[in-house]
Design an enzyme around this catalytic site. Sequence first.
Site, PDB file in Angstrom:
ATOM      1  N   ASP A 181       0.818  -1.208   0.000  1.00 33.75           N
ATOM      2  CA  ASP A 181       0.000   0.000   0.000  1.00 33.75           C
ATOM      3  C   ASP A 181       0.854   1.260   0.000  1.00 33.75           C
ATOM      4  O   ASP A 181       0.486   2.289  -0.548  1.00 33.75           O
ATOM      5  CB  ASP A 181      -0.906   0.014   1.232  1.00 33.75           C
ATOM      6  CG  ASP A 181      -1.943  -1.074   1.194  1.00 33.75           C
ATOM      7  OD1 ASP A 181      -1.702  -2.096   0.533  1.00 33.75           O
ATOM      8  OD2 ASP A 181      -3.000  -0.915   1.824  1.00 33.75           O
TER       9      ASP A 181
ATOM     10  N   GLU B 140      -4.786  -4.897  -7.374  1.00 35.89           N
ATOM     11  CA  GLU B 140      -5.729  -5.714  -6.602  1.00 35.89           C
ATOM     12  C   GLU B 140      -7.113  -5.100  -6.715  1.00 35.89           C
ATOM     13  O   GLU B 140      -7.335  -3.963  -6.329  1.00 35.89           O
ATOM     14  CB  GLU B 140      -5.297  -5.849  -5.145  1.00 35.89           C
ATOM     15  CG  GLU B 140      -4.930  -4.544  -4.474  1.00 35.89           C
ATOM     16  CD  GLU B 140      -4.518  -4.745  -3.030  1.00 35.89           C
ATOM     17  OE1 GLU B 140      -3.489  -5.394  -2.810  1.00 35.89           O
ATOM     18  OE2 GLU B 140      -5.211  -4.254  -2.144  1.00 35.89           O
TER      19      GLU B 140
END
Length: 926
Positions: free
Chosen positions: A493, A562
Amino acid sequence: MSELPRPAQTRRRRAASVTLALLGLLIAPAALPSAAAPRLTAGPRSAPTTIVPPGGTASLAGYAIRPAAEVSDTATAVSTPGYATAGWHRAGPRSTVLAALVADGTHPDPFYSTDQQRIPRDDFAGPWWYRSDFAVPDTSERTSLDFSGVVSAADVYVNGRQVASAAGVAGMYTRHELDITGLVRAGTNTVAFRIQPNDPRKHLTLGWLDWLQPPPDANMGIVRDVLVHRRGSVSLHDAHVVTSLHVPSPVGAATASTPAPADLTVKARVRNDSPNTTTATVTAAIGGTGIVLREDVTLRARETRTLVFAPNRHPRLRLARPALWWPAGMGPQNLYELRLTATVAGHRSDSVRHSFGIRDVRAPLDSAGARRYTINGRPLLIRGAGWSADQLLRWDTTAAEDRIKAALDAGLNTFRLEGHIEPDEFFDLADRHGMLMLPGWECCDKWEGQVNPTGTGEKWNAADRLIARASMAAEAARLRDHPSILSFLIGSDFAPDAQTERDYLDALRAADWPTPVIPAASAVTTALSGPSGMRMTGPYDWVPPSYWYDKREGGATGFNSETSAGPSIPTLDTLRRTLSPAELETLWKSPAAPQYHRSPSRTFNTLKLFNEALAHRYGAPRSLSDYVAKAQLGQYENVRAQFEAYARNATDRTAPSTGLIYWMFNSGWTSLHWQLVDRYLDQGGAYYGAKKANEPLHIQYSYDDRTVAVVNRRAAAASGLTARVSLFDTAGTSLYDRTVRGLRVGGDGATTTVVTVPAVVTASGRPDSTYLARLTLTDSAGREVSRNVYWLSTRPDVLDYDAGDWWHTPTTSYGDLTGLNSLAAATVTATARTTRHAGSVSTTTVTLRNTGHGNTPALLTDLHLVDGRGAPVLPVRWSDNQISLWPGESAVLTAEHRTTGPAGGTLRVRISGWNTHTTNITPSSR
């Protein structure tokens, strides 16, 4: 675990994935069966003694384990040969504490209902002893322990002496080689690990955050092989092959049949462990090439030197026509084997061997800033999914191979491993089958403690930085020669901070890392690595199929690392193996109820969005079976649209799509959440939607502009194709029919537009009704090569992008597919035959016919192989499934499965569908 807020710029939801990095070649007696169900068998009655042959390597075969609080004896006593372990638990060679306790029946199966909550967490609050014996015939050779995979840290003892502390043996991915020559005796020897508890917020190990309910032991244990090496005075380390493929220009010029030349460079560190100056002869052989090279190396006492066999000194390392390694569907998976041997005075002192492949991977940024991969000079659209290890980190090679084959069969070419990096066998399988891998570090816990302001991970100290760098060095050395490795993502992230990024890159360079390094899976730019070329915009929960065609948020543009529409309801067979009767009632009767088998996250712990969309679009469920049937329809259309949109947009001139990682391929336990296949490898609408979308030669419909296109993923162009597009209302009335002949489409993902269907269709005279689209593609010989059926609404799904958040975009108005409920019953008949092949594989061939009258299709007809009790026979790979046939149409489908006698009687084929009654037929055999 409470849900944490996520910063708007990441629009992100999760914590980490898991996979383990194992050093050994021996397989644990794993708890996963080949068909993927948890195999919870009792462990061995006593921890076996590992026999280490002269000059050989062996993995510790298993352990006796017990909480340290229950052991009053000293560490010296526990680690002394002959110490009694009556009453201790038994664990395999790779085992967490909980995996061992579940295997021996101490704790219940955590995969059913809420049984995991019955396991007391206090059992794992303190250290546990892991004790194992090994035997050597004499002490004439040097002996060492070689291991990683300790979760979270361990004090290590050998024959009553401490050889390492938990301060030094910390971090799941760090590798340790301990010279224990001075402690080893002829006969039985003992190794004991005092394993410390794990907390992914505090340790550089692994965690699960919102993927699944985390195991009560937090995966503490030893989850990789502990190897015992016996060698002579000169040893070999860090052996690898650096390959350089001279990719021709233009892109696409290299093929499997006309490869480019390649240079090979063989490297290894040679170490003299003796107190005397020693000369060793090192021989490097590359299998399949006839290349055998030798060099003499003279080393001072305790000296280590890097030996390099390079093409400038060894011209035979220049291969004019190398056998290249290709991903599945692009060419063969050619592998070479490196064999390196060190001899001293004519006697073998040490040897290593492993495979490698020759391929070239590049990933420049395109004009829109997206990461665009090529392999061996040919363009590569990443069609991937997230991989999850088993929740208890149990390993089973057969089960992993079954999953890889299922992914390839669904047209995927890549797995992303966010942390949880699997054992060597996993990457060996990927190399052999042609499955690409995107490993990397995980998000949100300790791994991002320095940079993720909303994560749970603690800040790093100096010791953590050393562990992180050592972890990167160890994984780089372990993975670099696997041709299946596409890149390494050093951030998820968030990108690492500047010092950590430098440490990671230095470790990767030192390991001769051969493929692109990506700073993060999210849209970031770092000083050393530059732009990631990826984005992490989600969504992670339900959105309609049309969402994927819009080039914003998670729509089909760039490289989305994702993304998916969230929930994935498994088949009714799997649900009954997962949930209690009361939970099954709640599943369809209480759409907003928390679901233990979805996620511990407060954002994702219900199916509210999914269930609301299902009820609006298909009608409120009338029963559990009706709910599951509607879920399969919804998942099929959504997953298909996601992959189709990315495939179509891959050839756009502006902001094309370059990669897609479906979140996720599988779950680590029995789940309602983020999966294309379920825990038992049963396949429903989500899987078959992906398989349909990813056909090698495929006809598809676009939800945004109503165009019909043909996508060709084969290398060669296809010509002489005929496409037919037919629209019907739910009563079977023909609304539109168009045939286009003489179509041609280029190779390597090229697309050609066939036709644009009418903008407005009035079905049955109602403005908001459901209609069906049947698309077929035939080749020049008239053979059907692609069939694709859509259920559509004249009323669109409407999205409110302004009200979106990091995990989804709200739908303010839903399409109307309730007309499917009025489809007339269809009549389907079938014949089947099972053929047994040499070995353990059989093929069941089913000829399916819609023998009804009128013009009503048998919608989403599903075939399942079942045993005499009606339970699915798994795993199985169907050539096609969940197909739709109009009256008079037929299809021949094949299922590949293992040749085993099904439990409860004869193998049968169960046939069911949206508007067909369930029937069973018994195949004939030959």
